[in-house]
Design an enzyme around this catalytic site. Structure first.
Site, mmCIF file in Angstrom:
data_model
loop_
_atom_site.group_PDB
_atom_site.id
_atom_site.type_symbol
_atom_site.label_atom_id
_atom_site.label_comp_id
_atom_site.label_asym_id
_atom_site.label_seq_id
_atom_site.Cartn_x
_atom_site.Cartn_y
_atom_site.Cartn_z
ATOM 1 N N HIS A 1 0.825 -1.213 0.000
ATOM 2 C CA HIS A 1 0.000 0.000 0.000
ATOM 3 C C HIS A 1 0.857 1.261 0.000
ATOM 4 O O HIS A 1 0.541 2.243 0.663
ATOM 5 C CB HIS A 1 -0.959 -0.008 1.193
ATOM 6 C CG HIS A 1 -2.032 -1.037 1.055
ATOM 7 N ND1 HIS A 1 -2.793 -1.486 2.095
ATOM 8 C CD2 HIS A 1 -2.476 -1.715 -0.031
ATOM 9 C CE1 HIS A 1 -3.653 -2.399 1.667
ATOM 10 N NE2 HIS A 1 -3.479 -2.552 0.375
ATOM 11 N N GLU B 1 -5.800 -9.750 -10.122
ATOM 12 C CA GLU B 1 -4.589 -8.991 -9.848
ATOM 13 C C GLU B 1 -3.480 -9.800 -9.180
ATOM 14 O O GLU B 1 -3.072 -9.518 -8.053
ATOM 15 C CB GLU B 1 -4.924 -7.775 -8.987
ATOM 16 C CG GLU B 1 -5.768 -8.054 -7.749
ATOM 17 C CD GLU B 1 -6.029 -6.752 -6.969
ATOM 18 O OE1 GLU B 1 -5.054 -6.090 -6.607
ATOM 19 O OE2 GLU B 1 -7.212 -6.426 -6.731
HETATM 20 N N1 GLY Z 1 -6.061 -0.680 -5.521
HETATM 21 C C1 GLY Z 1 -6.603 -1.474 -4.521
HETATM 22 C C2 GLY Z 1 -6.606 -2.864 -4.919
HETATM 23 O O1 GLY Z 1 -6.023 -3.207 -5.920
HETATM 24 O O2 GLY Z 1 -7.238 -3.673 -4.307
HETATM 25 MN MN MN Z 2 -7.721 -4.254 -6.752
HETATM 26 MN MN MN Z 3 -5.525 -1.944 -7.540
#
Ligand code: GLY
Ligand code: MN
Ligand code: MN
Length: 439
Positions: A243, A384
């Site tokens: 973060h 992600e």
């Molecule tokens: N940007 C916050 C996440 O990827 O969860």
């Molecule tokens: Mn995210």
């Molecule tokens: Mn993100």
């Protein structure tokens, strides 16, 4: 402002769906309060997502009251017109205009909420609101209920059940309708533009905040109101801080730059991460790791289709990443053992996605009755995977201080999925070509 809101019918339908679920209950949904930043300056105002989902109304000091039934009733309390205040702070709808623009059954000044609410609370069985979300609202609603109970000798019945209104709303919000998907596609397109712009402006010697400024420029230039969350612009080892938001370091030749940034458009978030070389060309070690994260994302995509379980894409990504860590000498032993002991978590410590919508980590449960829920058409999630390798004696030096994440936003379709963020360059060839052309 004098014309009906373009999505008036959408908001109205949502209110009616909720009213039908309330039956003999009443729902109370306040929007967010303005927050002081320092002295008399406020943070930029952001409405409450549940309130907005049901109203489209973006002013502070507003409360939605829904009376259960089919069709039920929806009543808005909002600020009154006030010429002097509007001169300083901007135009307010006022109750009359709010009613016609958003198709409420009735609208009243917010100053009348405490007196008028009594009538609607009487003889309802249940009160639905965001229990425990805000201590001041808990107290206020308890006070209203005490007042109704004081009148029982007149024959009035007081509500006996408090229900968290978010449970039903979360389930509504987790499936996006066509109007939401339209906005989310546009939000994704603006964010994709912003990431391209960031790649084009990145050079060794520039500062992370200079690149952040390019992102913010593209968000506003594209019509978005704000970033959906604080942008992460992390060069070199900073990418290993998940973060990282200080964004104040200089970018160095030979390092990678990880950018996690997305705009909010009409209340809806986009959430994109790209990782690319500061000098425009991936080095050997960077190529190996980038190819691995990309393969993990591809495996996750393969697992995303209707009726797959929520965890399937995560499991698929973890499997590919873990095999890659073994192949590259980051982990030792067998694949099964590494998965069993979760030794991969040293380098991949977060999950592969989350719901996305009005909130960047959006409403909706991930398990139901203890089991991972299944993916259904209209759900929007992020994908992600990443790898984060801090310097350590037992880690090959070439991989030290490299952090890579690749994040896209995906909607489940009847046949599989659609990648909303597809316009963001991602292959190493595409990224290098874009950066080469910008030099
Ligand atoms: N940007 C916050 C996440 O990827 O969860
Ligand atoms: Mn995210
Ligand atoms: Mn993100």
């Amino acid at each position: 402002m004098n014309t009906p809101h373009p999505l008036q019918q959408v908001f109205r339908d949502r209110r009616q769906r909720l009213c039908a679920r309330l039956q003999d209950g009443i729902a109370i949904l306040p929007t967010a309060a303005e927050k002081t930043r320092n002295r008399d300056a406020h943070y930029p105002y952001r409405f409450d997502s549940y309130f907005y989902y049901l109203t489209g109304f973006t002013e502070p000091e507003a409360v939605l009251v829904l009376i259960g039934g089919n069709p039920g009733q929806s009543i808005l309390f909002c600020r009154e017109k006030d010429e002097l205040r509007e001169t300083w702070e901007g135009v307010r709808h006022g109750p009359a205009l709010a009613q016609s623009r958003f198709a409420f059954d009735a609208c009243y000044p917010i100053s009348e909420l405490d007196t008028r609410i009594n009538t609607w609370l009487a003889n309802q069985h249940s009160v639905h609101y965001a229990l425990g979300d805000d201590a001041a609202w808990d107290t206020r609603i308890q006070h209203w209920l005490s007042r109704v109970r004081e009148q029982v000798r007149t024959g009035i019945e007081a509500p006996t059940r408090l229900v968290d209104v978010r449970q039903v709303l979360d389930e509504m919000r987790v499936i996006k309708d066509t109007s939401e998907l339209d906005i989310m596609r546009r939000a994704a397109a603006i964010s994709a533009q912003a990431h391209q712009r960031a790649m084009q402006h990145t050079r060794a010697g520039r500062y992370e905040y200079e690149i952040e400024a390019e992102l913010l420029y593209a968000f506003r230039r594209g019509g978005a109101h704000a970033p959906a969350y604080t942008s992460i612009v992390a060069g070199g080892a900073n990418a290993c801080v998940l973060h990282y938001v200080s964004n104040d370091a200089v970018l160095r030749d030979g390092d990678l730059l990880l950018i996690d940034a997305g705009c909010e458009l009409d209340g809806y978030a986009s959430d994109i991460t790209r990782t690319f070389p500061v000098n425009g060309v991936f080095s050997g070690a960077q190529r190996s790791l980038y190819a691995l994260v990309l393969a993990a994302q591809e495996a996750a995509f393969q697992a995303i289709q209707p009726n797959a379980t929520w965890n399937a894409p995560h499991d698929a990504a973890v499997r590919v990443l873990t095999q890659g860590m073994l192949d590259l000498g980051l982990l030792q032993g067998s694949l099964d053992a590494a998965l069993e002991t979760e030794s991969y978590r040293r380098f991949y410590m977060h999950r592969t996605g989350h719901w996305l919508g009005l909130d960047v980590h959006d409403a909706g449960t991930y398990k139901q009755a203890g089991q991972w829920r299944t993916l259904q058409t209209g759900m929007v999630l992020t994908v992600e995977p990443g790898i984060y390798i801090r310097a350590a004696d037992d880690v090959p030096t070439a991989f030290h201080d490299i952090g890579i994440r690749i994040e896209d936003d995906v909607v489940i379709t009847p046949k599989g999925h659609e990648v909303l963020t597809h316009a963001t360059p991602k292959s190493m060839d595409d990224i290098e070509a874009l950066m080469r052309a910008a030099r």
